[in-house]
Design an enzyme around this catalytic site. Structure first.
Site, PDB file in Angstrom:
ATOM      1  N   LYS A  23       2.397   6.846  -2.257  1.00  0.00           N
ATOM      2  CA  LYS A  23       2.779   7.452  -3.538  1.00  0.00           C
ATOM      3  C   LYS A  23       3.195   8.907  -3.409  1.00  0.00           C
ATOM      4  CE  LYS A  23      -0.005   4.114  -5.984  1.00  0.00           C
ATOM      5  NZ  LYS A  23      -1.394   3.707  -6.169  1.00  0.00           N
ATOM      6  N   SER A  36      -4.174   7.164  -9.003  1.00  0.00           N
ATOM      7  CA  SER A  36      -3.558   6.219  -8.070  1.00  0.00           C
ATOM      8  C   SER A  36      -3.176   4.909  -8.733  1.00  0.00           C
ATOM      9  CB  SER A  36      -4.473   5.948  -6.872  1.00  0.00           C
ATOM     10  OG  SER A  36      -3.731   5.427  -5.796  1.00  0.00           O
ATOM     11  N   SER A  62      -2.111   3.774  -0.365  1.00  0.00           N
ATOM     12  CA  SER A  62      -1.576   4.517  -1.503  1.00  0.00           C
ATOM     13  C   SER A  62      -1.082   5.916  -1.164  1.00  0.00           C
ATOM     14  CB  SER A  62      -2.642   4.625  -2.593  1.00  0.00           C
ATOM     15  OG  SER A  62      -2.038   4.923  -3.826  1.00  0.00           O
TER      16      SER A  62
END
Length: 408
Positions: free
Chosen positions: A94, A146, A91
């Site tokens: 991102k 997230s 993640s």
């Protein structure tokens, strides 16, 4: 005949039930290994904040598969371990999703959540199909909690489609000179060909933190958006003094990942750890390498833009000399040992011909340690010097003649 038909129907029904159960089981496993699973374990159990600051001169040994610490001003690497090896990044993806959306979208736009966004697994903020949020709220949901669903919604809104948005992400990576980074999705769930390196994630973060919107969002610990109370997955924001960002990550392939920004005495650095075995290991690894950098390095001002470094002779000019000034500031972290071995070398033109124009490069300053280039900046002319004309030469002759007469 009827009995045979009933048996067949029974077998088919049983087979279909088994398929459904297997699908649910595999789906559960897939997303149990998905991004940010089990990121909400108590923070007090993640890192021992009573541990003494790592102040040894030797780099610490950490459990991360790859790691780096980067100075945000000079871009100098202060610590590295397999920093240039390509790895799954989970993640931390991102970070790119956010900066592309911020630069190309309107934060106040209303975004309608699609079925595709609402149905994604892993870490989510539980978006519902047809629900409306602002792009700003979705970005908070993506960076703070997230949310993979928020990442899909952001990508669809800004890019038109997820696929178009991913192209925008890869285009931005090329613009930033990231040669070992490639994106296949906006959320970071494992995918073939989706990778980066610890160093390039740090470089991306260095760029992203220059944007005040991103910097503020990445450092937010909790926020309320659209009937949701969101709390950060980034343990460092709570337990590490000076931590002010940035992003966690976890998939089965990537392991535990963490990009951290920390600021002390006005000096901001970035750490990246990839492929850690546990949440506590990634936090402790991040703490150790940040402590190492803060304890062993100090920022030195080696050059100041606009300051005169030398004066250069001017041939056939109305002035005999022109100042050579420094083109840019050089602020760089050095250890005490490095500072003692630092060598400054100046290269410049001894003479230039008139006319001389302002801001023309005429030299360079290089700073080296044991022959290795650490930093450099150019020298440029700080003023204009017109060329002499016939009247100027005539005036010089007359002045010289007048001085001789007075002397006699």
């Amino acid at each position: 005949m009827l009995r045979k038909s009933a048996v067949i129907k029974s077998v088919i029904s049983t087979f279909l039930c088994i398929l459904i159960l297997m699908h649910q089981y595999l789906y559960g496993i897939m997303y149990a290994e998905g991004d940010e699973f089990n990121e909400n374990e108590p923070l007090k159990e993640v890192i021992n904040i009573e541990t003494d600051t790592y102040s040894g001169a030797e780099p610490p040994k950490i459990s991360a598969g790859a790691a780096v610490v980067l100075d945000t001003v000079s871009g100098r690497i202060l610590y590295e371990k397999n920093a240039h090896s390509r790895r799954a990044m989970a993640s931390t993806t991102k970070i790119m999703t956010a900066i592309v959306a911020i630069e190309n979208g309107n934060l106040d736009d209303r975004v309608t959540v699609s079925r595709r966004a609402a149905s994604i697994g892993g870490s989510v903020i539980n978006l519902k199909t047809g629900e409306e949020l602002t792009l700003r709220e979705l970005l908070y949901g993506m960076l703070v909690k997230s949310g993979n669903d928020a990442a899909i919604a952001v990508a669809e809104h800004v890019g038109g489609t997820v696929e178009n948005f991913v192209e925008m992400m890869n285009k931005k990576a090329k613009e930033l000179g990231l040669k070992d980074t490639a994106f296949k999705n906006p959320h970071g769930l494992d995918a073939t060909g989706h990778y980066s390196t610890a160093y390039e994630l740090a470089k991306l973060t260095q760029y992203a933190l220059k944007n005040p919107v991103f910097s503020e969002m990445a450092g937010t610990q909790s926020i309320h958006i659209k009937n949701r109370d969101l709390y950060t997955t980034n343990e460092m924001l709570s337990v590490y003094p000076g931590a002010d960002g940035v992003k966690t990550g976890y998939t089965g392939k990537a392991g535990r990942c963490l990009v951290t920004s920390a600021t002390k005495d006005g000096w901001r650095i970035i750490s990246v750890v990839l492929n850690c075995p546990s949440r506590s290991a990634r936090a402790q690894s991040s703490k150790d390498i940040l402590d190492y950098a803060f304890s062993n390095y100090k920022i030195y001002n080696l050059a100041q833009a606009g300051e005169e470094e030398r004066s250069i002779n001017v041939h056939r000019g109305k002035k005999n000399k022109v100042p050579a000034v420094i083109m840019k500031d050089i602020k760089i972290p050095l250890t005490l040992a490095e500072k003692e071995k630092l060598k400054k070398t100046i290269y410049y033109k001894r003479t230039v011909n008139a006319p001389v124009y302002k801001d023309i490069e005429v030299g360079e300053i290089r700073f080296t340690i044991d022959g290795k280039l650490i930093a450099k900046t150019g020298l440029k002319t700080g003023d204009e010097v017109p060329a002499k004309k016939y009247n100027d030469y005539l005036g010089e002759v007359l002045n010289a003649w007048y001085s001789l007469i007075r002397h006699d």
